[in-house]
Write an enzyme that holds these catalytic residues in place. Structure first.
Site: not given
Length: 366
Positions: A246, A299
């Site tokens: 991320h 996700e």
């Protein structure tokens, strides 16, 4: 201040009171409240209120009666087109000409209607007529009403899955779509234009579309039964394991932790495969990049949780947009209050001063 950073990495563009991703501590707080405290105790429409108003009440309203002009069944495209259309249908005024209260009410109407548009488009995609308002009114929460409008029924496990997903992804700072919304808002445009700009930025697969690419990985691992070999082969070919790493967090993504727990609680049939792939991926990434923290991001388990609710992969970008109407609304209001047009600078790196005759295609002098 003049240093160029690709993708504006690390550049501070705004001061915000809305959300605080804890980069090192693996936490996410909405106006100071940890999302761990919110999931399971509050519903999405209350989180909309927290982010936009700083209060759980009155929260996001129900959508008012509205008939979209034309729905194709492609929810992301339908959402962008209809959100832009609402500016005209509702005669929304430019934000520069209205006060904060009116802008807040416009955003509340838009947020509720955008969710309704996605549900109606999903029904059209499935070959069904969206449920009428009297059926939808039987639902108790935004997630339940969404499912009733889409399918005419609402399984409570599906409601929990969607509500949890929406809360976890309601806001996350200055991501691409939120930045687009703030840029549009800074021009004094109407709220529909700002929301539509955000939806447009969300249509790219690099922002919001990753969950759709997780399920094919899980299917492949389920076929082979060897997550270690799958990960090794993918990394050897310089492929990307979707759902890991991320741009913000240098620790565990707190949203992933909550969604993983939810997937297990709801008895996801993909949970064991997902957990095995996660373990294999994290081990391989630690071995190959020992000096760089790469953890599971939102996700990965978003895909698993949405799968529990039988949300098809191609609908995930629109589901993400539904969740993010809260964050977008809060940022649009915050930007309106600054009263300043966003106008960054660019560093020119093109050709030096030259005559037009030096450009290819210029006429040759006789």
């Amino acid at each position: 201040m003049n240093e160029f950073r690709p993708g504006l990495e690390g550049v501070v563009a705004f001061k915000t009171e809305i959300a605080e991703p804890d980069k090192e501590g693996g936490a996410l707080r909405y106006r100071g409240v940890d999302i761990e405290e919110l999931v399971g105790s509050y519903h999405y429409e209350q989180i909309w209120g927290l982010l936009v108003d700083g209060s759980f009440v009155p929260g996001m309203p129900d959508p008012e009666p509205y008939e979209p002009a034309s729905l194709s069944g492609n929810a992301p495209s339908d959402l962008q087109a209809e959100t832009a259309r609402l500016s005209s249908v509702w005669s929304l005024q430019k934000m520069v000409d209205i006060d904060d209260e009116q802008a807040r009410d416009d955003l509340a109407r838009l947020s509720a209607q955008m969710m309704s548009i996605v549900a109606k488009s999903a029904a059209v995609h499935d070959g069904r007529t969206p449920a009428p308002d009297d059926v939808v009114a039987q639902g108790g929460t935004a997630a339940e009403k969404f499912l009733l409008r889409w399918r005419g029924e609402a399984d409570q496990d599906h409601v929990k899955a969607i509500d949890t997903y929406w809360i976890c992804t309601a806001e996350h700072g200055l991501n691409a779509s939120t930045f687009a919304a703030r840029i549009a808002a800074s021009t004094g445009a109407d709220c529909g234009a700002a929301m539509s700009a955000a939806v447009g930025a969300l249509s790219g697969p690099l922002h919001g579309g990753a969950p759709a690419r997780v399920l094919p990985m899980l299917d492949e691992v389920a076929k082979t039964g060897d997550p270690d070999a799958y990960v090794k082969n993918l990394l050897d070919q310089h492929g990307r394991i979707m759902g890991f790493g991320h741009r913000v967090y240098r620790a565990e993504d707190p949203r992933s932790r909550i969604l993983k727990r939810t997937a297990q609680e709801l008895g996801s049939p993909r949970f064991e495969v997902a957990a095995a792939l996660e373990e294999a991926a994290l081990a391989a990434l630690r071995e190959r990049k020992p000096d760089y923290v790469i953890a599971t991001n939102v996700e990965f388990y978003s895909a698993v949780v949405l799968d529990v609710a039988e949300v098809p992969p191609d609908l995930t970008p629109a589901m993400f947009a539904c969740s993010r109407v809260a964050g977008w609304s809060a940022h649009i209001l915050e930007e309106k209050r600054t009263g300043r047009l966003i106008r960054p600078s660019a560093q020119y790196v093109g050709p030096p001063s030259r005559p037009a005759s030096s450009v290819d295609g210029a006429p040759v002098a006789s």
